[in-house]
Design a protein around this motif. Structure first.
Motif, short mmCIF file in Angstrom:
data_model
loop_
_atom_site.label_atom_id
_atom_site.label_comp_id
_atom_site.label_asym_id
_atom_site.label_seq_id
_atom_site.Cartn_x
_atom_site.Cartn_y
_atom_site.Cartn_z
N SER A 11 0.81 -1.22 0.00
CA SER A 11 0.00 0.00 0.00
C SER A 11 0.84 1.26 0.00
O SER A 11 0.43 2.28 -0.57
CB SER A 11 -0.94 0.00 1.21
OG SER A 11 -0.23 0.13 2.43
N TYR A 12 2.00 1.23 0.65
CA TYR A 12 2.84 2.43 0.72
C TYR A 12 3.23 2.87 -0.69
O TYR A 12 3.23 4.06 -1.01
CB TYR A 12 4.08 2.14 1.56
CG TYR A 12 4.88 3.36 1.95
CD1 TYR A 12 4.42 4.23 2.94
CD2 TYR A 12 6.10 3.64 1.33
CE1 TYR A 12 5.16 5.35 3.31
CE2 TYR A 12 6.84 4.75 1.69
CZ TYR A 12 6.37 5.60 2.67
OH TYR A 12 7.10 6.71 3.04
N ARG A 13 3.55 1.90 -1.52
CA ARG A 13 3.93 2.19 -2.90
C ARG A 13 2.70 2.42 -3.77
O ARG A 13 2.67 3.35 -4.59
CB ARG A 13 4.75 1.02 -3.44
CG ARG A 13 5.05 1.10 -4.92
CD ARG A 13 5.82 -0.13 -5.37
NE ARG A 13 6.04 -0.11 -6.80
CZ ARG A 13 6.71 -1.04 -7.46
NH1 ARG A 13 7.22 -2.06 -6.78
NH2 ARG A 13 6.87 -0.97 -8.75
N ALA A 14 1.69 1.57 -3.62
CA ALA A 14 0.51 1.66 -4.48
C ALA A 14 -0.21 3.00 -4.33
O ALA A 14 -0.77 3.54 -5.29
CB ALA A 14 -0.45 0.52 -4.17
N SER A 15 -0.20 3.52 -3.12
CA SER A 15 -0.96 4.75 -2.85
C SER A 15 -0.50 5.93 -3.68
O SER A 15 -1.28 6.83 -3.99
CB SER A 15 -0.89 5.10 -1.35
OG SER A 15 0.44 5.40 -0.97
N VAL A 16 0.78 5.94 -4.08
CA VAL A 16 1.32 7.07 -4.85
C VAL A 16 1.66 6.68 -6.29
O VAL A 16 2.28 7.45 -7.01
CB VAL A 16 2.58 7.66 -4.16
CG1 VAL A 16 2.21 8.26 -2.81
CG2 VAL A 16 3.66 6.59 -3.99
N SER A 17 1.24 5.47 -6.70
CA SER A 17 1.64 4.98 -8.02
C SER A 17 1.00 5.74 -9.16
O SER A 17 1.48 5.67 -10.30
CB SER A 17 1.30 3.49 -8.13
OG SER A 17 -0.11 3.28 -8.07
#
Length: 628
Positions: free
Chosen positions: A140-146
């Protein structure tokens, strides 16, 4: 006489049953007190004994009962069909909540006594109430700003992707990198990776990086600016794929993207990251998720999660896997890195169990092999020559990132320090290597209660499963991959190679615990993300084994409704040592609950995937509610 004796026996059993459910510990009946009491009844000292032994207990019970009777609930949900997911998979009508915990589950009439002037009462109107869902595997940490800074689009074909790349090249200065994130050959209409020449034609003056995770395809400009030529050595265990005739790079990089001299993607400020996480977690809540397993949690992510908890901004619970990537080449360097991952700048980030029930440190992990969608999973048998993944070596089995000579002592040291262990292991060969490692540790310490994990484990053999059972190992798996990739992989690998693909029922028949997840990492749409994270889609796939192409893969591996619900609730709690705190609707557990619009146990199976969540509650507080 026989009837009289039978009646006496029945009365005795009824008294024992009433006594055993009256709130006194069940151990009491086996403690010797009943026999002692019988002896005392015959003694002239019984009164003294009774006062001495039982008066404190009676006073305590009276005090607790009086206080409980006076205590009004904060929340009562009534007129519901409650799927408790307890050991008996029983149902109820009402749930009572005080603070962040469930204090009663049962009938509507019994729940009424908990309603006071300040109690919030929710009339479920016959709708289903069940535990909040748990995704065992997200990023989620990465996906949230993808999707920030013109993030990658969702594409279904190479033609679509090339059109997007061409438009990007027309709007960007020459030399600017164009990156397409997490696009897989098995999901393209053409069923293959793009050619370097196709990327060259779309963007001749811009370096292009087609990122498929452990495999990348780049164009000539990207090779040029990164200094990758036919003389560049392979960054072991990675590979620069080269034309067998000319020796020139073909544009395919297997576990070698670190050679690319691309600048970091658009910088995200802490404020943007925080806002993006809050937005994504609201989307998760809308689909009924109340807990997630964050399977790659860098130090800065742990810090942000903890800070969001302090400011009451978290709307779900997070179990944080600590990933070592890359793994240093020597054991001393790897252990030093493990030290740094555990404690940095006066803060503690391990071992497993550090934290609280909102943000908790989970297992230690490495990336053992590659992926099935890109031809780099480390298989038991060679992949064989393959045009889809451009494999030309008939002996190629995939990529093993960490050799046993390093993995075994590193994991033994981590286990001694209290870490739960897992690893990214997709192919059967990688699963063998990981189980060998666990067996090596088991020879030196008891791991039967450590719940070491297999992660992904897409192609487990019968032998893999038998070994896992013996070791007490559990597994974190992603059913939506079957939906997205089952049909295309069968065309690529054939029926024989696909016999071991996602055998969910085989896990359960051996008594192994498996938990369901998504591996969500790019884009935010629950269905049209690169890896769909919609839990109802995952449940439906586990129930039907249907693929996106409309085929049914190994129907004998379907789960039952009960098994599928446990798969996304209590099983994931078990994976992370949390099953006594959440995952079912029982007194004493956290009030992490959802109300949904259909009866998950009786609705037509194809209706499961379109389930709508009406309300999501975490810790007794409503974090999302559908507008009427």
């Amino acid at each position: 006489m026989k009837n009289e004796e039978a009646n006496r026996k029945e009365r005795r059993e009824r008294k024992e049953e009433n006594f055993s459910t009256s709130g006194v510990s069940p151990n009491y009946l086996h403690s010797g007190y009943p026999a002692m009491l019988s002896t005392c009844l015959k003694s002239t000292h019984f009164v003294f004994f009774a006062v001495k032994k039982f008066l404190p207990l009676l006073i305590c019970a009276f005090a607790v009962g009086s206080a409980f009777a006076k205590e009004d609930a904060d929340l009562v949900i009534q007129h519901a069909k409650v799927i408790t997911v307890d050991k008996k998979f029983s149902t109820a009508q009402a749930v009572v909540v005080k603070g962040d915990k469930i204090i009663f589950v049962g009938k509507d009439k019994d729940a009424k006594k908990f309603i006071g002037d300040k109690t919030e009462v929710i009339d479920a109107g016959g709708k289903t109430v069940m535990p909040g869902l748990y995704d065992s595997h997200v990023h989620s940490y990465r996906a949230s700003v993808s999707e920030m800074n013109n993030g990658s689009p969702f594409v279904r074909s190479i033609a679509e992707a090339l059109a997007w790349i061409k438009n990007q090249a027309a709007s960007k200065p020459p030399g600017t990198w164009i990156v397409l994130e997490r696009v897989y050959a098995t999901r393209m209409k053409e069923g293959r990776l793009p050619l370097k020449s196709e990327l060259d034609e779309a963007a001749p003056n811009n370096p292009v990086h087609w990122n498929s995770g452990p495999v990348s395809v780049v164009n000539s400009k990207a090779l040029e600016v990164s200094g990758i030529t036919k003389d560049t050595p392979n960054p072991l265990p990675g590979e620069i794929v080269k034309d067998p005739k000319t020796g020139e790079p073909t544009g395919i990089l297997r576990n070698a993207a670190r050679l690319l001299k691309a600048p970091p993607l658009g910088k995200v400020t802490p404020e943007q990251q925080r806002a993006a996480l809050k937005h994504l977690y609201q989307l998760y809540n809308q689909q009924g998720l109340t807990s997630i397993g964050e399977r790659n949690t860098p130090t800065e992510a742990v810090d942000m999660f903890r800070d969001m908890e302090k400011s009451n901004e978290l709307t779900l619970r997070i179990n944080c896997t600590r990933l070592m990537e890359p793994v240093p080449k020597t054991l001393d360097e790897a252990i030093k890195k493990l030290d740094e991952m555990t404690a940095t700048n006066g803060q503690t980030y391990g071992p497993t169990g550090v934290g609280d029930d909102w943000v908790r440190i989970g297992p230690f992990k490495v990336l053992l092999d590659g992926g099935m969608l890109i031809g780099t999973a480390y298989m038991e048998d060679p992949w064989g020559e393959n045009e889809v993944f451009q494999i030309t070596d008939p002996k190629y089995r995939g990529i093993l990132n960490v050799k046993p000579e390093l993995l075994n002592p590193l994991y033994l040291e981590a286990a001694k320090r209290g870490w739960q262990l897992t690893a990214h292991n997709v192919g059967g060969g990688a699963t063998d290597v990981l189980l060998d490692c666990y067996e090596n540790i088991a020879k030196q310490m008891d791991i039967s209660q450590r719940r070491f994990l297999l992660t992904h484990v897409n192609f487990p053999t019968e032998r893999n499963l038998d070994r896992a059972k013996k070791l007490g190992v559990a597994a974190d798996v992603q059913p939506a991959w079957l939906y997205k990739d089952g049909a295309s992989l069968r065309k690529i690998l054939g029926d024989e190679r696909m016999r071991d693909f996602f055998p969910l029922k085989s896990f359960l028949k051996r008594g192994l615990i498996i938990g369901g997840g998504s591996d969500h990492m790019v884009q935010s749409d629950s269905v049209d993300s690169t890896n769909p994270w919609n839990p109802w889609l995952g449940l439906w796939v586990a129930l039907t084994r249907k693929t996106e192409a409309g085929t049914v893969d190994k129907p004998e591996q379907r789960l039952t409704r009960e098994e599928a619900i446990r798969f996304y609730t209590i099983n994931n709690c078990y994976l992370n040592f949390e099953e006594t705190k959440k995952g079912s609707v029982e007194p004493g557990k956290y009030a992490d609950l959802i109300i949904i619009d259909r009866d998950l146990l009786k609705c037509p199976v194809d209706d499961v995937r379109t389930t709508k969540v009406l309300m999501t509650i975490v810790g007794g507080k409503v974090v999302w509610k559908m507008d009427k």
